[in-house]
Design a protein around this motif. Sequence first.
Motif, PDB file in Angstrom:
ATOM      1  N   LYS A 101      26.762  71.780  22.409  1.00  0.00           N
ATOM      2  CA  LYS A 101      26.711  71.256  23.771  1.00  0.00           C
ATOM      3  C   LYS A 101      27.395  72.160  24.790  1.00  0.00           C
ATOM      4  O   LYS A 101      27.197  71.994  26.003  1.00  0.00           O
ATOM      5  CB  LYS A 101      27.338  69.860  23.819  1.00  0.00           C
ATOM      6  N   CYS A 104      25.879  73.809  27.965  1.00  0.00           N
ATOM      7  CA  CYS A 104      25.755  73.124  29.254  1.00  0.00           C
ATOM      8  C   CYS A 104      26.998  73.271  30.135  1.00  0.00           C
ATOM      9  O   CYS A 104      27.088  72.629  31.189  1.00  0.00           O
ATOM     10  CB  CYS A 104      25.470  71.644  29.037  1.00  0.00           C
ATOM     11  N   VAL A 105      27.943  74.100  29.726  1.00  0.00           N
ATOM     12  CA  VAL A 105      29.180  74.291  30.476  1.00  0.00           C
ATOM     13  C   VAL A 105      29.187  75.693  31.081  1.00  0.00           C
ATOM     14  O   VAL A 105      28.900  76.659  30.370  1.00  0.00           O
ATOM     15  CB  VAL A 105      30.402  74.102  29.555  1.00  0.00           C
ATOM     16  N   ASP A 107      28.634  72.889  34.279  1.00  0.00           N
ATOM     17  CA  ASP A 107      27.447  72.181  34.745  1.00  0.00           C
ATOM     18  C   ASP A 107      27.357  72.261  36.270  1.00  0.00           C
ATOM     19  O   ASP A 107      28.148  72.949  36.926  1.00  0.00           O
ATOM     20  CB  ASP A 107      27.429  70.744  34.229  1.00  0.00           C
ATOM     21  N   TRP A 108      26.390  71.542  36.831  1.00  0.00           N
ATOM     22  CA  TRP A 108      26.126  71.685  38.262  1.00  0.00           C
ATOM     23  C   TRP A 108      27.116  70.922  39.143  1.00  0.00           C
ATOM     24  O   TRP A 108      27.014  70.968  40.375  1.00  0.00           O
ATOM     25  CB  TRP A 108      24.687  71.298  38.582  1.00  0.00           C
ATOM     26  N   ARG A 113      29.026  77.163  38.358  1.00  0.00           N
ATOM     27  CA  ARG A 113      27.587  77.189  38.060  1.00  0.00           C
ATOM     28  C   ARG A 113      26.791  77.638  39.275  1.00  0.00           C
ATOM     29  O   ARG A 113      25.868  78.450  39.165  1.00  0.00           O
ATOM     30  CB  ARG A 113      27.128  75.812  37.579  1.00  0.00           C
ATOM     31  N   LEU A 140      20.193  75.013  33.658  1.00  0.00           N
ATOM     32  CA  LEU A 140      20.272  73.753  32.936  1.00  0.00           C
ATOM     33  C   LEU A 140      19.931  72.575  33.853  1.00  0.00           C
ATOM     34  O   LEU A 140      20.065  72.660  35.077  1.00  0.00           O
ATOM     35  CB  LEU A 140      21.653  73.557  32.334  1.00  0.00           C
ATOM     36  N   ALA A 143      23.366  68.724  33.785  1.00  0.00           N
ATOM     37  CA  ALA A 143      24.530  68.590  32.901  1.00  0.00           C
ATOM     38  C   ALA A 143      24.115  67.888  31.622  1.00  0.00           C
ATOM     39  O   ALA A 143      23.025  67.318  31.530  1.00  0.00           O
ATOM     40  CB  ALA A 143      25.632  67.782  33.594  1.00  0.00           C
ATOM     41  N   TRP A 144      24.998  67.930  30.633  1.00  0.00           N
ATOM     42  CA  TRP A 144      24.848  67.030  29.498  1.00  0.00           C
ATOM     43  C   TRP A 144      24.970  65.603  30.032  1.00  0.00           C
ATOM     44  O   TRP A 144      25.640  65.358  31.034  1.00  0.00           O
ATOM     45  CB  TRP A 144      25.895  67.323  28.430  1.00  0.00           C
ATOM     46  N   TRP A 148      28.881  61.634  33.074  1.00  0.00           N
ATOM     47  CA  TRP A 148      28.220  62.033  34.322  1.00  0.00           C
ATOM     48  C   TRP A 148      28.374  60.902  35.342  1.00  0.00           C
ATOM     49  O   TRP A 148      27.415  60.246  35.726  1.00  0.00           O
ATOM     50  CB  TRP A 148      26.746  62.345  34.061  1.00  0.00           C
ATOM     51  N   ALA A 156      26.984  67.542  42.376  1.00  0.00           N
ATOM     52  CA  ALA A 156      25.867  68.390  41.956  1.00  0.00           C
ATOM     53  C   ALA A 156      24.761  68.395  43.005  1.00  0.00           C
ATOM     54  O   ALA A 156      24.163  69.442  43.284  1.00  0.00           O
ATOM     55  CB  ALA A 156      25.325  67.909  40.613  1.00  0.00           C
ATOM     56  N   CYS A 188      20.178  65.811  27.982  1.00  0.00           N
ATOM     57  CA  CYS A 188      20.791  66.148  29.257  1.00  0.00           C
ATOM     58  C   CYS A 188      20.523  65.071  30.307  1.00  0.00           C
ATOM     59  O   CYS A 188      19.785  64.113  30.065  1.00  0.00           O
ATOM     60  CB  CYS A 188      20.286  67.496  29.737  1.00  0.00           C
TER      61      CYS A 188
END
Length: 385
Positions: A101, A104-105, A107-108, A113, A140, A143-144, A148, A156, A188
């Motif tokens: 995972k 995904c780092v 993330d937005w 990022r 991506l 994000a995962w 979230w 984001a 995601c």
Amino acid sequence: MRFMHPDSSTVHLGYCSNIHQAEDLDGVIGQLARYAEPVRERLGVDRLGIGLWLARGVVTELVADAGSLRRLKAELRARGLETVTLNAFPYAGFHREVVKKDVCVPDWADEARLRYTLDCARVLAALLPDDAERGSVSTLPLAWRRPWPGERAETARRALERLTVGLGGLEAWTGRRVRVGFEPEPGCVVETTSQAVRELGGLDPDRLGVCLDACHLAVQFEHPAAALRQLEDAGLPVVKLQASCAVEVHDPADPAARAALRRLAEPRFLHQTRTATAGVVHGVDDLPDALDGRLPADTGPWRVHFHAPLHAAAEPPLRTTADHFARVLAGLLDRLSAGCDHIEVETYTWSVLPEQPIDLARGIAAELAWVRDRFTELGLKEDRS
């Protein structure tokens, strides 16, 4: 490679360099000589597209040092290679012993990022061939999926607004248009076409769209025609198509099938696994979880996020979703106007296959040749000029 669509537009075909382990400029240039140029020679073409993956450190150097950027551009030209797209999904460390995972780092919701993606766009604007209509950068899908919370989702969203402004400024400064495509992936925030429409709808289609990964689409049991129609109706362009296929097993309760799947359950990459019952998709985040009993084995086939070589049939009882990919490709290209002009073979899993290829360049060339044949069947003509 370049192809002419019946609408007279150019469709670019290449392969993604994230299969190669290199996170400094010398390493990136070395892989061009060791792999990309031999792939081009095996295909018998004068020009080969390569979708570069450039880790954060490489991008930082290229943005800061014009000499380094000129060096990379000269190496591409000297080896008969061209770049119209970058893969900016992995940030760094894509060939660590364990990635999972962490791909995904950041993330937005993380400023890093946005900065990385805009820097990739700057580098690509400088690398684009003079006659290329535009460039693309894949990233991506936000994000995962967890954690979230709403505040990160809002952060984001503001980042995407700033991304749009930044891409517009880049075009005004350089005269080159670069679009960013968000790549739906199982697990995601955006894993399906419907979620892409929900999360990304209303953004500037001249700057932002989706990067459609055919493997991911298959894993989610999405029907190609319906998915493409949904994106088109929402005004979300397919900025880029990643040519890929998943692994499928018809009877996951079969001991032979389970033994074959266990050979794919390697520790580096995440292999999300899905099954569908009466149109409802169920899944787990990694193949070992499915094999340990967390996914029903008696309701239908399993599809596994394991990018299998496009051109080769899997060893029974496994098979691949190559036919599904062919339908995706037809949905984008077998039409009056091309639905995507950047297509990238992205089999990054060669290094974790149970049986390692003796000649990686030969395998990549075989995949590209297979896709080239699909292009020809759809009426595209290779541009050898």
